[in-house]
Design a protein around this motif. Structure first.
Motif, PDB file in Angstrom:
ATOM      1  N   PRO A  49      29.879  23.711  55.990  1.00  0.00           N
ATOM      2  CA  PRO A  49      29.785  24.163  58.138  1.00  0.00           C
ATOM      3  C   PRO A  49      29.695  23.144  58.629  1.00  0.00           C
ATOM      4  O   PRO A  49      29.877  22.516  59.247  1.00  0.00           O
ATOM      5  N   GLU A  50      28.590  21.575  58.041  1.00  0.00           N
ATOM      6  CA  GLU A  50      28.096  20.536  58.542  1.00  0.00           C
ATOM      7  C   GLU A  50      29.337  19.650  58.519  1.00  0.00           C
ATOM      8  O   GLU A  50      29.430  18.647  59.386  1.00  0.00           O
ATOM      9  N   ASP A  51      30.239  19.754  57.927  1.00  0.00           N
ATOM     10  CA  ASP A  51      31.819  19.270  57.490  1.00  0.00           C
ATOM     11  C   ASP A  51      32.649  19.552  58.053  1.00  0.00           C
ATOM     12  O   ASP A  51      33.863  18.527  58.263  1.00  0.00           O
ATOM     13  N   LEU A  52      32.697  20.319  59.405  1.00  0.00           N
ATOM     14  CA  LEU A  52      34.226  20.776  60.066  1.00  0.00           C
ATOM     15  C   LEU A  52      33.522  21.040  61.368  1.00  0.00           C
ATOM     16  O   LEU A  52      32.193  20.674  61.647  1.00  0.00           O
ATOM     17  N   ASN A  53      34.320  20.896  62.537  1.00  0.00           N
ATOM     18  CA  ASN A  53      34.757  20.731  63.733  1.00  0.00           C
ATOM     19  C   ASN A  53      33.968  22.130  64.127  1.00  0.00           C
ATOM     20  O   ASN A  53      34.332  22.805  65.128  1.00  0.00           O
ATOM     21  N   LEU A  54      33.015  22.177  64.166  1.00  0.00           N
ATOM     22  CA  LEU A  54      32.048  23.667  64.193  1.00  0.00           C
ATOM     23  C   LEU A  54      31.502  23.665  65.583  1.00  0.00           C
ATOM     24  O   LEU A  54      31.291  24.547  66.277  1.00  0.00           O
ATOM     25  N   SER A  55      30.588  22.433  66.385  1.00  0.00           N
ATOM     26  CA  SER A  55      29.654  22.717  66.675  1.00  0.00           C
ATOM     27  C   SER A  55      30.367  22.836  68.859  1.00  0.00           C
ATOM     28  O   SER A  55      29.778  23.181  69.279  1.00  0.00           O
ATOM     29  N   PRO A  56      31.560  21.858  69.244  1.00  0.00           N
ATOM     30  CA  PRO A  56      32.102  22.746  70.019  1.00  0.00           C
ATOM     31  C   PRO A  56      32.506  24.073  69.985  1.00  0.00           C
ATOM     32  O   PRO A  56      32.779  24.346  70.773  1.00  0.00           O
ATOM     33  N   LEU A  57      32.852  24.563  68.956  1.00  0.00           N
ATOM     34  CA  LEU A  57      33.373  25.947  69.183  1.00  0.00           C
ATOM     35  C   LEU A  57      32.242  26.597  69.086  1.00  0.00           C
ATOM     36  O   LEU A  57      32.250  27.613  70.206  1.00  0.00           O
ATOM     37  N   LEU A  58      31.208  26.610  68.613  1.00  0.00           N
ATOM     38  CA  LEU A  58      29.999  27.424  69.157  1.00  0.00           C
ATOM     39  C   LEU A  58      29.357  27.726  70.900  1.00  0.00           C
ATOM     40  O   LEU A  58      29.047  28.167  71.159  1.00  0.00           O
ATOM     41  N   ALA A  59      30.005  25.830  71.536  1.00  0.00           N
ATOM     42  CA  ALA A  59      29.536  25.756  72.165  1.00  0.00           C
ATOM     43  C   ALA A  59      30.284  25.843  73.153  1.00  0.00           C
ATOM     44  O   ALA A  59      29.499  26.727  74.395  1.00  0.00           O
ATOM     45  N   ARG A  60      31.552  26.642  73.075  1.00  0.00           N
ATOM     46  CA  ARG A  60      32.369  27.041  74.204  1.00  0.00           C
ATOM     47  C   ARG A  60      32.358  28.734  73.634  1.00  0.00           C
ATOM     48  O   ARG A  60      32.088  29.255  75.085  1.00  0.00           O
ATOM     49  N   ILE A  61      31.560  29.697  72.217  1.00  0.00           N
ATOM     50  CA  ILE A  61      31.377  30.175  72.369  1.00  0.00           C
ATOM     51  C   ILE A  61      29.963  30.776  73.728  1.00  0.00           C
ATOM     52  O   ILE A  61      29.919  32.293  74.209  1.00  0.00           O
ATOM     53  N   GLU A  62      29.154  29.958  73.375  1.00  0.00           N
ATOM     54  CA  GLU A  62      27.871  30.114  74.411  1.00  0.00           C
ATOM     55  C   GLU A  62      27.888  30.009  75.676  1.00  0.00           C
ATOM     56  O   GLU A  62      27.220  30.029  76.600  1.00  0.00           O
ATOM     57  N   GLY A  63      28.970  29.234  75.919  1.00  0.00           N
ATOM     58  CA  GLY A  63      29.154  29.021  77.608  1.00  0.00           C
ATOM     59  C   GLY A  63      29.718  30.346  78.082  1.00  0.00           C
ATOM     60  O   GLY A  63      29.172  30.522  79.611  1.00  0.00           O
ATOM     61  N   GLY A  64      30.056  31.695  77.432  1.00  0.00           N
ATOM     62  CA  GLY A  64      30.184  32.849  77.752  1.00  0.00           C
ATOM     63  C   GLY A  64      31.848  33.127  78.410  1.00  0.00           C
ATOM     64  O   GLY A  64      31.438  34.359  79.199  1.00  0.00           O
ATOM     65  N   GLU A  65      32.487  32.394  78.213  1.00  0.00           N
ATOM     66  CA  GLU A  65      33.523  32.572  78.921  1.00  0.00           C
ATOM     67  C   GLU A  65      34.713  34.093  77.878  1.00  0.00           C
ATOM     68  O   GLU A  65      35.892  34.254  77.954  1.00  0.00           O
ATOM     69  N   THR A  66      34.381  33.790  76.542  1.00  0.00           N
ATOM     70  CA  THR A  66      35.382  34.261  75.902  1.00  0.00           C
ATOM     71  C   THR A  66      34.431  35.131  75.078  1.00  0.00           C
ATOM     72  O   THR A  66      33.853  36.114  75.088  1.00  0.00           O
ATOM     73  N   ARG A  67      35.738  36.188  74.275  1.00  0.00           N
ATOM     74  CA  ARG A  67      35.738  37.854  74.840  1.00  0.00           C
ATOM     75  C   ARG A  67      36.201  37.792  73.829  1.00  0.00           C
ATOM     76  O   ARG A  67      35.972  39.338  72.746  1.00  0.00           O
ATOM     77  N   GLU A  68      37.147  37.225  72.315  1.00  0.00           N
ATOM     78  CA  GLU A  68      37.463  37.678  71.481  1.00  0.00           C
ATOM     79  C   GLU A  68      38.001  35.531  70.859  1.00  0.00           C
ATOM     80  O   GLU A  68      38.793  34.874  71.528  1.00  0.00           O
ATOM     81  N   VAL A  69      37.970  36.124  69.130  1.00  0.00           N
ATOM     82  CA  VAL A  69      37.811  35.023  68.439  1.00  0.00           C
ATOM     83  C   VAL A  69      38.738  35.281  67.584  1.00  0.00           C
ATOM     84  O   VAL A  69      38.973  36.245  66.726  1.00  0.00           O
ATOM     85  N   ILE A  70      40.106  35.368  67.412  1.00  0.00           N
ATOM     86  CA  ILE A  70      40.989  35.275  66.633  1.00  0.00           C
ATOM     87  C   ILE A  70      40.765  33.610  65.489  1.00  0.00           C
ATOM     88  O   ILE A  70      40.622  33.079  65.874  1.00  0.00           O
ATOM     89  N   LEU A  71      40.753  34.769  64.242  1.00  0.00           N
ATOM     90  CA  LEU A  71      40.567  34.272  63.028  1.00  0.00           C
ATOM     91  C   LEU A  71      42.025  33.515  61.732  1.00  0.00           C
ATOM     92  O   LEU A  71      41.748  34.529  61.026  1.00  0.00           O
ATOM     93  N   ALA A  72      42.800  32.915  62.173  1.00  0.00           N
ATOM     94  CA  ALA A  72      43.950  32.264  62.207  1.00  0.00           C
ATOM     95  C   ALA A  72      43.600  31.310  60.536  1.00  0.00           C
ATOM     96  O   ALA A  72      43.963  30.453  61.087  1.00  0.00           O
ATOM     97  N   LEU A  73      43.184  31.696  59.289  1.00  0.00           N
ATOM     98  CA  LEU A  73      43.147  30.747  58.892  1.00  0.00           C
ATOM     99  C   LEU A  73      43.969  31.393  57.224  1.00  0.00           C
ATOM    100  O   LEU A  73      44.036  32.319  57.313  1.00  0.00           O
ATOM    101  N   GLY A  74      44.235  30.365  56.749  1.00  0.00           N
ATOM    102  CA  GLY A  74      44.638  30.713  55.472  1.00  0.00           C
ATOM    103  C   GLY A  74      44.466  32.462  54.312  1.00  0.00           C
ATOM    104  O   GLY A  74      42.961  31.728  54.877  1.00  0.00           O
TER     105      GLY A  74
END
Length: 197
Positions: A118-143
């Protein structure tokens, strides 16, 4: 063949995805046959891109502005974030024209055997955006790969406490398939038919 300049151009082009030595020779020949029309404009565009293109601090997209054009677009649904492995996947979904929310580029997938955690991926900005409270859905569009499934599972567990909806792209993505090589119709069907993660 030609001198060292031609050989260097062939070698550099051959390193690009989808181009082997034969394709690189053909491309080099086409560029050199019309240098004023093909080679010089390409060289100029590449220099310009190297100077101005950077990674968006919010989502990880590549653009000449930061935040990127998509993150800056007021017409986007800011409550919907589509998580993708790479920029090529984001571009493929944009080309298909089916997602009007925001994106987040992970820059890879979890691979315990490959040493990617997890520390090798760009996860911190995603988690910060979600904690910001504006997000209602996350779509996981992974292969549809083992690594994609592992990453989706990890993200789903990590986001479970946030009380936001987490979904995965649905039908149309074959096992082992990468999003950036699928046609627009398949991508549209997969995103429209998303299901809870």
């Amino acid at each position: 063949m030609g001198g060292p300049e031609i050989e260097r151009l062939i070698d550099l082009l051959a390193k690009l995805p989808g181009l082997g030595p034969r394709s690189a020779r053909r491309a080099t020949l086409a560029l050199l046959r019309q240098p004023q029309v093909r080679l010089l404009p390409l060289a100029s565009a590449m220099q310009q891109a190297a100077r101005v293109v950077r990674s968006c601090a919010l989502c990880g997209n590549l653009d000449s502005c930061d935040p990127c054009t998509i993150c800056n677009d007021p017409g986007r649904d800011r409550s919907l974030i589509c998580v993708v492995e790479g920029v090529g996947d984001l571009w493929a979904l944009e080309r298909a024209g089916v997602h009007r929310g925001l994106y987040h580029v992970l820059g890879g997938t979890l691979s315990p055997l490959g040493g990617v955690g997890p520390e090798d991926l760009n996860l911190s900005p995603l988690l910060a955006r979600i904690e910001g409270g504006e997000t209602r859905e996350v779509i996981l569009a992974l292969g549809a790969t083992v690594e994609g499934a592992t990453t989706a599972h990890w993200l789903n567990e990590r986001l479970a406490a946030s009380r936001i909806a987490v979904s995965r792209v649905g039908q149309g993505v074959p096992m082992g398939g990468a999003l950036d090589v699928l046609d627009d119709g398949t991508l549209a069907a997969a995103l429209t038919a998303r299901r809870p993660a």
